[in-house]
Design an enzyme around this catalytic site. Structure first.
Site, mmCIF file in Angstrom:
data_model
loop_
_atom_site.group_PDB
_atom_site.id
_atom_site.type_symbol
_atom_site.label_atom_id
_atom_site.label_comp_id
_atom_site.label_asym_id
_atom_site.label_seq_id
_atom_site.Cartn_x
_atom_site.Cartn_y
_atom_site.Cartn_z
ATOM 1 N N LYS A 5 52.760 38.054 55.716
ATOM 2 C CA LYS A 5 52.223 37.170 56.760
ATOM 3 C C LYS A 5 50.833 36.713 56.345
ATOM 4 O O LYS A 5 50.045 37.532 55.827
ATOM 5 C CB LYS A 5 52.167 37.933 58.089
ATOM 6 C CG LYS A 5 51.767 37.074 59.286
ATOM 7 C CD LYS A 5 51.784 37.892 60.586
ATOM 8 C CE LYS A 5 51.507 37.035 61.802
ATOM 9 N NZ LYS A 5 51.570 37.806 63.058
ATOM 10 N N SER A 31 54.244 35.636 66.794
ATOM 11 C CA SER A 31 53.565 34.824 65.813
ATOM 12 C C SER A 31 54.073 35.012 64.381
ATOM 13 O O SER A 31 53.838 34.145 63.537
ATOM 14 C CB SER A 31 52.069 35.130 65.841
ATOM 15 O OG SER A 31 51.831 36.457 65.436
ATOM 16 N N SER A 66 54.531 40.130 68.461
ATOM 17 C CA SER A 66 54.610 39.171 67.352
ATOM 18 C C SER A 66 55.485 39.575 66.180
ATOM 19 O O SER A 66 55.726 38.762 65.299
ATOM 20 C CB SER A 66 53.204 38.857 66.830
ATOM 21 O OG SER A 66 52.584 37.926 67.672
#
Lengths: 98, 483, 474
Positions: free
Chosen positions: B77, B152, B176
């Site tokens: 990420k 996210s 997330s």
């Protein structure tokens, strides 16, 4: 429930150092009022005597010994600076508050 | 195609000499080439570097090195610092920033010989649950390109679901990891706060953030968690408790386990297909030998209100450092105040601005007690609910999201509505314990549905065990989106 | 109407640690800009603070030296404000649960013993250093994040002399305690000064004016005096004092308003989520207490009661920690305490000034100074020879006895040599001889002077006096 005004977005945006356009200010004003209206529900709860939770754990005294550790290479730091002079970052003139 | 296989399968093949890391990485890169134009999971990818790492892993194996992740490509990420790479956090404001250090979780992956594959998309600074808030690119759900991948960690979930990575690291502040895992039909785990070092993870809400794995199976999640977990002196909130061999402890049955079912988690407005899938999963667990007990989390309904006060307040300070002074984007100004205002106006997207303003407001003079302090007290009540519940059960079963993945653009105009979707995931972050999302069915539209398995603090082994047993008894995780 | 000023000081003291407060970067003065920096003190994304144990210890020890209570549990907060020298745009500090609470400092102000009370001491981190150039500023983050504690006094001082005495004593205690080098030039000690005035007899404090970030004691004194006069002037002219921050213009000797936007003080404090609380046990406090060094006041008392020095000497010797440590070390090697004191206050002090070399940096050692005192006490050298010897030892070092020998500094007590000089003196000064014989005892000094001159200072004065008296038949 009538929509109450909770927040002065342009004042808070100044505190947060974000320039907002008039459109953004108006949009956020409405949206954040809604959010703040929603969080009003927390007032229903009686929290007398309840300890606040700042950390989801009960550790204390996480310390390190006063021993030097290698930092970053000067060039690496300077490479990230948006503007450089004499190995220092250049910023617009600071009006000294002190 | 090696990119469709799991870590466990690939490790066995690598050990048996049936394939090389270069083979695996090549297949993954081919998949990325073939379909990432459509999916949009990756922000940056250095193909040569990935292949070089794979070669190094193969060379290490040739000299006798072993390891669960040796030679396995893992996507990262874009919120985690990887030395020498950009770390945009999905934001324009970090344009030009080159990370000078590795996050601890990344360093642990490196040590074990994993191939750090590339940087995947996310909602800007992890603020959002659809990846639509990325300032840098659009990521779609591999199951339906008109729908969001969740967020996210949308890029992490999408790349795993689309076989564009074998596994990925994400971060979970209010859901997330779990929510995009549920939306994309993969496995996602939010570890206990303090289990994985946050050092090098760009902070959104420091008291809630945790790094965790997204993977194709529960066992893979267990393997990845085992590598990134552990005490780190560089993170004061990292806890020094031993890391068990999570993968080794997995079993096929749930005999002797008590699983709690919280009535408050079957919320009003929940999609009936989601509820049906989760209730069917509960039944399956019962068949596997678990005893189902009712538990209550009466204060969980306040989680959204508490979360959006605490997370935004912490974020307002955490994101203050993005000011155009020392790195990243700078918009010039006559004085520092103007420079800040212009840089942050140009660099941050609307959701980040909105949350910073909300967080600044709740901390501002005269409002602290009414908002922040009260939220912290209600947070205590939410934590206490879980402590009580775990006196009665080993893990809690619940849905992850009220609905499957929604259409792109469907909720962007109404932030509050988007926030309310986090109702089932945020309580765990506030309490600090762990939770797993595993696939448990599909909607009539063919969209994945997730089962949330919530564990007590540092009881990741329990939820992995439940998830694995359930997974072995079902084949939801084996389904692949069509391309 | 009569007015009374109330003055409080918030003094920032940079602690003597090897590394910064929350990262392992070296705390080093004068390094090349931006070389002692890391992701933590530069506020890079993802970096996290970890507390420096030594800084916590020094802050608590400072508290113990000042009679503070040590908070059994203290915590950290973020103080939010945007400024280029604050990398994260928040400062990690302690808002409502500082490490040390309460305390006092007793010192003399113009001969009167006064006790000033201390509200709290909290730990925080320092800002970076800004340099202003034409049209822009440069920032060096080497100082960013160094350990800084803030000692907050109550508004219990009433004059610039009180403030000066407080700061002087505070500096001395911090130095003695090994808490800080307190080098003012290096910015180790800086104060924010709060000044208000009120009519005598009024209980409530007047509106408070804050003068920020001053490191010169002299300027602080000037600024306080100016500000008291200014405030009284405003009130007497029917005006009111605004609560505000003012700067001090050192050239003009005036304070001036530094109006900042009204939001400047909305610091939005909240608990620092990246750091856990500090808990300090009673055992730990006792351990630290047992390690505390002797403070100047205690040391002065010991010099008087145990070493028999005059109060004056004790005061001079303890004014600087380095001097009193040198004195103590020397007194381990000789019992001639008063002689050592005389040399340190006299010849050594003047050499330090003249040569601009500290005792520590000079060639003089406790051992050699002790030997000088012994040589004088044993009659081997005279006091004037001692001064000469000290100068040699200070600049060049060496073995005192060898130098005495080499330079022929030894006193002459041998009667045969003295006798020649005494006879010459008597023969050459009939008037003095006559006067002495007529009962003017002091006139023997003239004869003594001649002997000393003839011997080039080497004659042993008591022996000369005895011999002259004998010869003059007294």
């Amino acid at each position: 429930m009538a929509e109450a005004t909770h927040i002065d977005v342009s004042y808070v945006a100044h505190l947060a150092r974000i320039h907002l356009t008039e459109e953004e200010t108006a949009l956020f004003q409405g949206q954040l009022n809604q959010v703040l209206e929603y969080v009003e529900q927390l007032k229903e709860l009686d929290v007398t005597g309840v300890e606040p939770t700042a950390h989801a754990m009960s550790l204390v005294n996480v310390l390190r010994a006063d021993e030097p550790a290698p930092g970053l290479d000067h060039d690496t730091v300077v490479d990230n600076f948006p503007a450089v002079r004499d190995g220092q970052v250049v910023v617009p003139k600071i009006i000294d508050q002190s | 195609m090696l990119n469709t296989k799991t870590i466990a399968e690939l490790s066995a093949m690598l050990a048996a000499g049936e394939c090389t890391s270069v083979d695996i990485v090549s297949d993954v890169l081919a998949a990325i080439n073939a379909r990432d134009g459509k999916i949009g999971a990756y922000l940056t990818l250095d193909r040569d570097d990935a292949l070089a790492q794979a070669k190094a892993a193969d060379a290490a194996r040739a000299t006798g090195t072993t390891g669960a992740l040796l030679g396995i490509p893992v996507a990262i990420k874009d919120l985690l610092n990887v030395k020498g790479q950009p770390c945009t956090c999905g934001s324009k404001i970090l344009e030009g920033y080159s990370a000078p250090y590795d996050a601890t979780a990344v360093a642990k992956l490196r040590e074990t010989g994993a191939v750090l594959l590339g940087r995947v998309n996310m909602d800007e600074f992890a603020m959002g649950s659809s990846t639509e808030n990325s300032g840098l690119g659009k990521t779609v759900n591999p199951w339906d390109a008109e729908r969001v991948p969740g967020g996210s960690s949308g890029g992490s979930a999408a790349c795993v679901a689309a076989d564009e990575a074998v596994a990925a690291l994400g971060s979970d502040t209010g859901g997330s990891i779990r929510q995009p895992a549920a939306f994309c039909g993969c496995v996602g785990l939010k570890p206990t706060y303090g289990r994985v070092s946050r050092y090098g993870l760009t902070a959104f809400a420091s008291s809630l953030d945790q790094i965790g794995p997204l993977a194709k199976t529960v066992k893979d999640a267990a393997l990845l968690l085992g590598v990134v977990s552990g005490h780190d002196p560089a993170d004061s909130t990292s806890i020094d408790v031993p890391v068990p061999d999570y993968a080794a402890a997995l079993t096929d049955d749930l005999k002797g386990m008590k699983l709690g079912l919280p009535k408050e988690y079957f919320v009003e407005g929940m999609d009936p297909e989601v509820e049906a899938a989760v209730r069917a999963a509960v039944k399956k667990c019962e068949e596997l030998g678990a005893e189902i007990v009712d538990v209550s989390l009466p204060n969980a309904k306040y989680a959204i209100a508490v979360y959006y006060i605490i997370a935004t307040a912490e974020a307002s300070a955490n994101l203050a450092r993005f000011d155009g002074i020392r790195y990243g984007l700078r918009e010039d100004g006559a004085d520092p105040i103007e420079l800040y205002g212009k840089t942050r106006a140009a660099g941050f997207g609307p959701e980040v601005k909105r949350r910073i303003i909300l967080g600044t407001y709740v901390l501002s003079s005269g409002y602290y007690d009414a908002y922040y302090l009260r939220a912290q007290k209600v947070r205590t009540l939410i934590r206490n609910d879980f402590i009580e519940a775990f006196k009665q059960c080993d893990a809690i079963l619940a849905p992850v999201t009220p609905t499957p993945a929604y259409k792109i653009g469907e909720k962007t105009g109404d932030p509050l509505k988007m926030y309310l979707d986090d109702i089932l995931t945020t309580p765990v972050n506030l309490a600090g314990n762990c939770a797993l999302s595993v696939p448990c069915g599909f909607s009539s539209d063919g969209l994945p549905i997730g089962l949330q398995i919530i564990g007590d603090s540092f009881k990741e082994a329990n939820i992995l065990k439940v998830g694995h047993a359930y997974e072995q008894a079902t084949d939801w995780h084996k389904q692949k989106p069509a391309f | 109407m009569k007015y009374e000023a109330c003055i409080g000081l918030e003094t920032h003291v940079m602690q003597k640690t090897q590394t910064k407060m929350f990262c392992g970067c070296k705390h080093e003065y004068g390094a090349k800009p931006n070389t002692n920096v890391c992701p933590v003190c530069l506020g890079y994304p993802g970096a996290l603070p970890v507390m420096n144990a030594r800084a916590i210890e020094l802050c608590c020890k400072a508290g113990l030296l000042l009679g503070c209570g040590i908070n059994p549990r203290s915590k950290w907060d973020r103080k939010n404000y945007f400024y280029p020298d604050m990398a994260k745009n928040y400062q990690i500090t302690q808002a409502d649960e500082p490490l040390c609470l309460g305390g006092q400092l007793t010192t003399e102000v113009a001969g009167e013993t006064k006790t000033f009370t201390i509200e709290r001491i909290h730990q925080e981190e320092n800002a970076a250093k800004n340099t202003h150039i034409s049209g822009a500023s440069l920032v060096d983050y080497n100082r960013a994040g160094t350990a800084l504690m803030e000692i907050v006094s109550n508004p219990c001082m009433h004059s610039s002399s009180d403030a000066l005495a407080y700061m002087t004593a505070l500096k001395q205690i911090m130095e003695y305690g090994g808490i800080s080098d307190c080098d003012l030039e290096k910015g180790h000690m800086r104060s924010d000064v709060n000044v208000s005035v009120r009519p005598v007899g009024q209980k409530e404090l007047g509106a408070k004016v804050e003068i920020k970030n001053m490191n010169s004691f002299g300027f602080i004194v000037e600024a306080i005096e100016y500000e008291i006069d200014r405030q009284i002037g405003v009130i007497e002219n029917g005006g009111t004092i605004d609560q505000e921050t003012r700067g001090y213009d050192t050239d003009r000797g005036e304070t001036f308003s530094q109006r900042t936007k009204e939001d400047a003080h909305d610091y939005r404090y909240f608990p620092e989520p990246d750091l856990l609380p500090v808990e300090i046990s009673a055992e730990q406090i006792e351990q630290w207490r047992s390690e505390l060094p002797e403070l100047p006041a205690q040391r002065r008392a010991r010099y008087v009661s145990e070493l028999g020095l005059p109060e004056y000497d004790a005061g001079v010797l303890t004014a600087e920690k380095a001097v009193s440590e040198f004195f103590d070390e020397t007194c381990q090697k000789t019992k001639q305490y008063k002689l050592v004191s005389n040399y340190l206050m006299g010849k050594v002090a003047s050499l330090v000034t003249e040569k601009e070399i500290s005792i520590a940096d000079s060639e003089l050692t406790a051992e050699t100074l002790a030997q000088v005192a012994e040589l004088v006490a044993g009659g081997t050298i005279s006091s004037s020879a001692a001064n000469e010897l000290i100068e040699v030892l200070f600049t060049e070092g060496g073995d005192p006895k060898a130098i005495v020998e080499e330079k022929g500094m030894a006193q002459v007590s041998d009667d045969s040599a003295l006798e020649i000089w005494a006879d010459e003196a008597i023969a050459g000064n009939p008037k003095a001889v006559e006067a002495y014989k007529a009962g003017n005892a002091a006139s023997i000094n003239a004869l003594m002077g001649c002997v000393m001159k003839a011997s080039r200072g080497k004659a042993n004065p008591p022996a000369v006096i005895a011999l002259l008296k004998k010869k003059l038949g007294a």
